[in-house]
Design an enzyme around this catalytic site. Sequence first.
Site, PDB file in Angstrom:
ATOM      1  CD  GLU A   1      -2.461  -1.319   2.707  1.00 57.96           C
ATOM      2  OE1 GLU A   1      -3.587  -1.850   2.760  1.00 57.96           O
ATOM      3  OE2 GLU A   1      -1.834  -0.935   3.714  1.00 57.96           O
TER       4      GLU A   1
ATOM      5  CG  ASP B   1      -4.720  -4.033   8.461  1.00 55.49           C
ATOM      6  OD1 ASP B   1      -5.041  -5.087   7.899  1.00 55.49           O
ATOM      7  OD2 ASP B   1      -3.574  -3.825   8.913  1.00 55.49           O
TER       8      ASP B   1
END
Length: 353
Positions: free
Chosen positions: A63, A234
Site C-alpha cells: 500500500e 485493516d
Amino acid sequence: MPSHAPAHTLYLSTHDVAELVRRRGLEACLRAIADNLRADFLRWEAFDKSARVASHSRDGVIELMPVADAHRYAFKYVNGHPKNLQHGLPTVMAFGVLADVATGLPVLLSELTFTTALRTAAMSAVAAQALARPGSRTLALVGNGAQAEFQALAFHHLLGIDTLRLYDTDPAATAKLRRNLQGTGLRTVACRSTAEAVRGADIVTTATADKVHANLLTAGMLAPGQHINAVGGDCPGKTELHADVLRQAQVFVEYAPQTRVEGDIQQLPADFPVTELWEVLAARRPGRTADSQITVFDSVGFALEDYAALRFLHDAAAELGLGQRIALVPALPDPKDLFGALQSHGPRLRAAA
C-alpha cells in the site's frame, strides 16, 4: 541563473530510529507522537486526504498512504504479508517520506517499520483517552505478536493500565510478550482463550495478522462499558469483530471512506453510522456518553498518523544529530542542464556507433 541550493535529504535507518528511541526513551517517544497526533487531527480540515492505494496479491497487500497540508507532503509504503514469518521477515514493513510542498524536495526518508508500531500504539492510546471509561486499569490483548508490546506500553504510560490479560493462538508469542515486559511494572496474566482474556478487562485490543474474516470477539463475550480497540482488521477481507459487536456499540473511525472498505465495518451496510475520531477530539461530536456504553475504535491506520510520526522523527533526529544527509536528488549547478549533471558523475556519454 538561479543560485545553487543544497538538495540533501535526511535519511534515518532502522539503526538511527532505534538509537533515537533509546536516547529519548520509549515513553517520551510515545507521548510526543501522541501529542503530534492530537495536534494534527485537530487540523483535520487543513489536510488533503484520500484512502490509501492498495495492491492486493494472493499472500498479502502493498500500500501507499499519502496525505498533505499546505506545507508538507507525506507518504508511507507499507505491506501486510501474514505468511512472511515463514521467510524470516516481518509481516509489516514500511518506509516513508516527508517532503516540502513549496519545492517538492524530499526532506526526510525514513524507516517506518519500528515507527509504524509506535504510531499505531500511540493512536490507540489517544483514541482510548477519548473513548474508554476514566480509570480503566485492565487491558486484554488478543494477538501477542509484533505490535503487542507497543500497545501494552502505550496504554501503560498514557492511560495508567497496570494489568494485561493475554491470549494468542501461539503460546510462544505470549511467552515472548511476557518476557519483554518484565520490569515495566505491568502485571501479566496468560489466558487460555479470547473469552477468558476479555473477562474483566476495561479495554480490549485485538491485533492479529491473518488475512481472513475472523470473529475473534462476539457480542456474548463483552460486558457493558468496555472499549474495543480493533487494530488487526485493516484491508478488504480481513476482520476481527463479529458484526453483532459493532451493531451493539458506538463505533469510531479514523477516515470513514477508507474504513468502510478496510475495517471491521466492511461487514455492514454503507450507511451504518460511525463517528470520525477527529470530531470527538475537536468536541464537535460526543464520544462515550455513558459508563455502560460499549465503544469501538475500528482502527485501520490512516496516512495522517504517519505524517505526525514523520514530523516527530524529523524534529527529534535534528535535535539529537542522528541520520545522514544523502543525495536523493541531484545537485544541479544549472537546473536546466540535467544531462550535463549526469555526465559530470562519470565518463562522458557517447552516442552508439
